[in-house]
Scaffold this active site. Structure first.
Site, PDB file in Angstrom:
ATOM      1  N   CYS A   1       0.860  -1.188   0.000  1.00  0.00           N
ATOM      2  CA  CYS A   1       0.000   0.000   0.000  1.00  0.00           C
ATOM      3  C   CYS A   1       0.895   1.237   0.000  1.00  0.00           C
ATOM      4  O   CYS A   1       2.058   1.148  -0.406  1.00  0.00           O
ATOM      5  CB  CYS A   1      -0.978  -0.020   1.177  1.00  0.00           C
ATOM      6  SG  CYS A   1      -0.208   0.023   2.800  1.00  0.00           S
TER       7      CYS A   1
ATOM      8  N   ASN B   1       2.252   1.520   4.385  1.00  0.00           N
ATOM      9  CA  ASN B   1       2.544   0.256   5.085  1.00  0.00           C
ATOM     10  C   ASN B   1       2.217   0.342   6.579  1.00  0.00           C
ATOM     11  O   ASN B   1       2.859  -0.280   7.419  1.00  0.00           O
ATOM     12  CB  ASN B   1       4.012  -0.185   4.875  1.00  0.00           C
ATOM     13  CG  ASN B   1       4.300  -1.630   5.295  1.00  0.00           C
ATOM     14  OD1 ASN B   1       5.414  -1.955   5.683  1.00  0.00           O
ATOM     15  ND2 ASN B   1       3.321  -2.499   5.217  1.00  0.00           N
TER      16      ASN B   1
ATOM     17  N   CYS C   1      -1.496   0.854   7.372  1.00  0.00           N
ATOM     18  CA  CYS C   1      -2.930   0.557   7.482  1.00  0.00           C
ATOM     19  C   CYS C   1      -3.312  -0.694   6.682  1.00  0.00           C
ATOM     20  O   CYS C   1      -3.538  -1.766   7.254  1.00  0.00           O
ATOM     21  CB  CYS C   1      -3.775   1.741   7.014  1.00  0.00           C
ATOM     22  SG  CYS C   1      -3.537   3.258   7.988  1.00  0.00           S
ATOM     23  N   ARG C   2      -3.392  -0.564   5.371  1.00  0.00           N
ATOM     24  CA  ARG C   2      -3.950  -1.646   4.568  1.00  0.00           C
ATOM     25  C   ARG C   2      -3.048  -2.863   4.412  1.00  0.00           C
ATOM     26  O   ARG C   2      -3.493  -4.000   4.630  1.00  0.00           O
ATOM     27  CB  ARG C   2      -4.332  -1.110   3.172  1.00  0.00           C
ATOM     28  CG  ARG C   2      -5.474  -0.131   3.210  1.00  0.00           C
ATOM     29  CD  ARG C   2      -5.587   0.639   1.914  1.00  0.00           C
ATOM     30  NE  ARG C   2      -4.458   1.551   1.740  1.00  0.00           N
ATOM     31  CZ  ARG C   2      -4.236   2.289   0.662  1.00  0.00           C
ATOM     32  NH1 ARG C   2      -5.078   2.193  -0.359  1.00  0.00           N
ATOM     33  NH2 ARG C   2      -3.196   3.092   0.605  1.00  0.00           N
ATOM     34  N   SER C   3      -1.790  -2.642   4.004  1.00  0.00           N
ATOM     35  CA  SER C   3      -0.968  -3.825   3.713  1.00  0.00           C
ATOM     36  C   SER C   3      -0.570  -4.622   4.955  1.00  0.00           C
ATOM     37  O   SER C   3      -0.539  -5.862   4.886  1.00  0.00           O
ATOM     38  CB  SER C   3       0.244  -3.472   2.836  1.00  0.00           C
ATOM     39  OG  SER C   3       1.120  -2.582   3.463  1.00  0.00           O
TER      40      SER C   3
ATOM     41  N   ASP D   1      -7.893   3.903   0.727  1.00  0.00           N
ATOM     42  CA  ASP D   1      -7.004   4.423   1.771  1.00  0.00           C
ATOM     43  C   ASP D   1      -7.838   4.933   2.951  1.00  0.00           C
ATOM     44  O   ASP D   1      -8.628   5.864   2.788  1.00  0.00           O
ATOM     45  CB  ASP D   1      -6.185   5.562   1.137  1.00  0.00           C
ATOM     46  CG  ASP D   1      -5.202   6.190   2.103  1.00  0.00           C
ATOM     47  OD1 ASP D   1      -5.252   5.871   3.304  1.00  0.00           O
ATOM     48  OD2 ASP D   1      -4.388   6.996   1.633  1.00  0.00           O
TER      49      ASP D   1
HETATM   50  P1  4NP Z   1      -1.835   2.819   4.043  1.00  0.00           P
HETATM   51  O1  4NP Z   1      -2.499   4.189   4.577  1.00  0.00           O
HETATM   52  O2  4NP Z   1      -1.280   3.108   2.678  1.00  0.00           O
HETATM   53  O3  4NP Z   1      -2.979   1.878   4.009  1.00  0.00           O
HETATM   54  O4  4NP Z   1      -0.779   2.438   5.049  1.00  0.00           O
HETATM   55  C1  4NP Z   1      -1.793   5.392   4.594  1.00  0.00           C
HETATM   56  C2  4NP Z   1      -0.922   5.673   5.618  1.00  0.00           C
HETATM   57  C3  4NP Z   1      -0.244   6.880   5.640  1.00  0.00           C
HETATM   58  C4  4NP Z   1      -0.443   7.801   4.621  1.00  0.00           C
HETATM   59  C5  4NP Z   1      -1.308   7.502   3.588  1.00  0.00           C
HETATM   60  C6  4NP Z   1      -1.984   6.292   3.569  1.00  0.00           C
HETATM   61  N1  4NP Z   1       0.224   9.043   4.658  1.00  0.00           N
HETATM   62  O5  4NP Z   1      -0.003   9.864   3.763  1.00  0.00           O
HETATM   63  O6  4NP Z   1       1.043   9.268   5.554  1.00  0.00           O
END
Ligand code: 4NP
Length: 160
Positions: A10, A13, A15-17, A127
């Site tokens: 993702c 790294n 939240c989703r992955s 996201d």
């Molecule tokens: P992820 O979510 O891609 O599912 O881990 C996010 C975590 C942090 C950010 C964006 C999405 N960020 O912009 O910091």
């Protein structure tokens, strides 16, 4: 036998992955296939490297019995294309970033994770970072579907 490598990707790294890693690891363990798989996750962005998953993701996962709090974020690196057979992106943006990284000789599968959910119209895990708790529940719902479909695919193709 060499394990089949699966990398969930993702943006951050956190939240989703890591959620996908935790869900898929448990599903594989329940199926007695954990030893045949090498599962990991990474982000296309650098911002959260070394950090644990977002507390909201940890809490939402824990409420469904998945433990992901021990995981630490890392960024995708070129060697991932050698180490993993499946690189699975959570959304199109992540997929485009991976496509740009992909070495010419890569023979594995690079695509959207939810392609394995087998549900028409279901393509991306949105996201949840900037949203509320419902977003994290939705992430888990989608990832549980995708993980089941992915395991089914691997059973038929790579883990026969
Ligand atoms: P992820 O979510 O891609 O599912 O881990 C996010 C975590 C942090 C950010 C964006 C999405 N960020 O912009 O910091």
């Amino acid at each position: 036998m060499k394990p089949v490598g699966v990398l969930f990707v993702c943006l951050g790294n956190i939240c989703r992955s890591p959620t996908a890693e935790g869900v898929f690891e448990r599903l594989a363990a329940e199926a007695g296939l954990a030893h045949r798989l090498r599962v990991d996750s990474a982000g296309t962005g650098p911002w959260h490297v070394g950090k644990p998953p977002d507390p909201r993701a940890v809490a939402a996962a824990r409420a469904r019995g998945y433990e992901i709090g021990h995981l630490r974020a890392r960024q995708v690196e070129p060697a991932d294309f050698e180490r993993f057979d499946y690189l699975l992106a959570m959304d199109r943006h992540n997929l485009a970033a991976l496509e740009a990284f992909k070495p010419p000789g890569f023979t594995g599968h690079l695509g959207l994770f939810l392609d394995f959910a087998g549900v028409r119209g279901l393509e991306e895990v949105p996201d949840p970072y900037g949203g509320g708790p419902a977003g994290f529940e939705r992430v888990l719902d989608l990832i549980e579907r995708g993980a089941e479909g992915l395991l089914r695919h691997l059973r038929h193709h790579d883990l026969r």
